[in-house]
Design a protein around this motif. Structure first.
Motif, mmCIF file in Angstrom:
data_model
loop_
_atom_site.group_PDB
_atom_site.id
_atom_site.type_symbol
_atom_site.label_atom_id
_atom_site.label_comp_id
_atom_site.label_asym_id
_atom_site.label_seq_id
_atom_site.Cartn_x
_atom_site.Cartn_y
_atom_site.Cartn_z
ATOM 1 N N PRO A 46 12.437 -7.416 -7.437
ATOM 2 C CA PRO A 46 12.716 -7.670 -8.851
ATOM 3 C C PRO A 46 13.921 -6.898 -9.388
ATOM 4 N N GLU A 47 14.082 -5.673 -8.944
ATOM 5 C CA GLU A 47 15.215 -4.919 -9.467
ATOM 6 C C GLU A 47 15.639 -3.819 -8.510
ATOM 7 N N PHE A 48 16.889 -3.880 -8.127
ATOM 8 C CA PHE A 48 17.552 -2.824 -7.374
ATOM 9 C C PHE A 48 18.627 -2.267 -8.300
ATOM 10 N N ASP A 49 18.296 -1.298 -9.131
ATOM 11 C CA ASP A 49 19.263 -0.705 -10.067
ATOM 12 C C ASP A 49 20.048 -1.762 -10.838
ATOM 13 N N GLY A 50 19.361 -2.749 -11.381
ATOM 14 C CA GLY A 50 20.012 -3.719 -12.234
ATOM 15 C C GLY A 50 20.504 -4.984 -11.554
ATOM 16 N N PHE A 51 20.394 -5.105 -10.246
ATOM 17 C CA PHE A 51 20.807 -6.335 -9.582
ATOM 18 C C PHE A 51 19.643 -6.865 -8.763
ATOM 19 N N SER A 52 19.669 -8.151 -8.479
ATOM 20 C CA SER A 52 18.563 -8.802 -7.781
ATOM 21 C C SER A 52 19.030 -9.339 -6.435
ATOM 22 N N LEU A 53 18.232 -9.099 -5.406
ATOM 23 C CA LEU A 53 18.517 -9.602 -4.065
ATOM 24 C C LEU A 53 17.293 -10.357 -3.575
ATOM 25 N N ASN A 54 17.523 -11.420 -2.790
ATOM 26 C CA ASN A 54 16.388 -12.178 -2.277
ATOM 27 C C ASN A 54 16.727 -12.830 -0.953
ATOM 28 N N GLY A 55 15.678 -13.255 -0.274
ATOM 29 C CA GLY A 55 15.807 -13.985 0.983
ATOM 30 C C GLY A 55 14.849 -15.159 0.966
ATOM 31 N N GLN A 56 15.188 -16.191 1.712
ATOM 32 C CA GLN A 56 14.319 -17.358 1.803
ATOM 33 C C GLN A 56 14.203 -17.801 3.241
ATOM 34 N N GLY A 57 13.098 -18.497 3.535
ATOM 35 C CA GLY A 57 12.912 -19.007 4.883
ATOM 36 C C GLY A 57 11.776 -20.003 4.939
ATOM 37 N N ASN A 58 11.589 -20.541 6.134
ATOM 38 C CA ASN A 58 10.500 -21.491 6.358
ATOM 39 C C ASN A 58 9.175 -20.800 6.626
ATOM 40 N N ASN A 59 9.231 -19.485 6.897
ATOM 41 C CA ASN A 59 8.018 -18.691 7.073
ATOM 42 C C ASN A 59 8.297 -17.286 6.543
ATOM 43 N N VAL A 60 7.266 -16.464 6.490
ATOM 44 C CA VAL A 60 7.389 -15.141 5.882
ATOM 45 C C VAL A 60 8.361 -14.257 6.663
ATOM 46 N N ASP A 61 8.260 -14.248 7.989
ATOM 47 C CA ASP A 61 9.162 -13.401 8.784
ATOM 48 C C ASP A 61 10.622 -13.790 8.584
ATOM 49 N N GLU A 62 10.883 -15.087 8.540
ATOM 50 C CA GLU A 62 12.247 -15.579 8.334
ATOM 51 C C GLU A 62 12.770 -15.143 6.952
ATOM 52 N N ALA A 63 11.937 -15.226 5.950
ATOM 53 C CA ALA A 63 12.343 -14.829 4.601
ATOM 54 C C ALA A 63 12.592 -13.315 4.521
ATOM 55 N N LYS A 64 11.757 -12.522 5.205
ATOM 56 C CA LYS A 64 11.964 -11.067 5.226
ATOM 57 C C LYS A 64 13.284 -10.725 5.916
ATOM 58 N N ARG A 65 13.578 -11.399 7.033
ATOM 59 C CA ARG A 65 14.861 -11.170 7.719
ATOM 60 C C ARG A 65 16.029 -11.563 6.832
ATOM 61 N N SER A 66 15.871 -12.665 6.113
ATOM 62 C CA SER A 66 16.919 -13.136 5.211
ATOM 63 C C SER A 66 17.185 -12.111 4.104
ATOM 64 N N LEU A 67 16.140 -11.513 3.561
ATOM 65 C CA LEU A 67 16.309 -10.471 2.545
ATOM 66 C C LEU A 67 17.066 -9.287 3.130
ATOM 67 N N GLN A 68 16.690 -8.852 4.338
ATOM 68 C CA GLN A 68 17.364 -7.712 4.959
ATOM 69 C C GLN A 68 18.843 -8.027 5.213
#
Length: 134
Positions: free
Chosen positions: A20-42
């Motif tokens: 939701p908030e990293f010092d005022g900016f937002s980052l996110n990841g998406q994927g077809n499954n949870v692991d893929e979305a977590k990797r995308s965020l990283q």
């Protein structure tokens, strides 16, 4: 530093992981499954940090050595932990299995008290599993 990351499944079955908030900016990841979305965020975080460094700016503390504490919605929880039977887990949690399947399919949405009941059952099951010796 532990940072809360929200894991949600959208109606089209895409999984999104966002902070939701990293010092005022937002980052996110998406994927077809949870692991893929977590990797995308990283990957998103790594790319953002690289960009900051290339610009000669100081990397915010919140982006250094970040560790996540994941908070799941019900649909993404069962997507991530597919080895759990929704119906069996519902009975363990004291929730109608049909209703739990509706939560998983995003047909219905759990109240705060139902979410607390589900989370309590998850933690109870985790404690019981940690005590197992084979």
């Amino acid at each position: 530093m532990k940072t809360v990351a929200i894991v949600e499944m959208w109606d089209n079955k895409t999984i999104s992981v966002y902070v939701p908030e990293f010092d005022g900016f937002s980052l996110n990841g998406q994927g077809n499954n949870v692991d893929e979305a977590k990797r995308s965020l990283q990957e998103c975080i790594d790319e953002y940090v690289s960009m900051i460094k290339e610009q000669g700016r100081e990397v915010p503390e919140s982006l250094k050595n970040v560790e996540f504490e994941y908070k799941y919605d019900i649909a993404s929880f069962f997507e991530c932990f597919k080895f759990l039977s929704v119906s069996t887990f519902a009975k363990y949690a004291g929730i109608n299995p049909s209703l739990m399947r509706q939560y998983k399919q995003r047909i219905a949405f759990a109240s705060e008290s139902q979410k607390a009941k589900i989370e309590d059952a998850i933690h109870r099951a985790g404690s019981e599993l940690c005590a197992v010796k084979i």
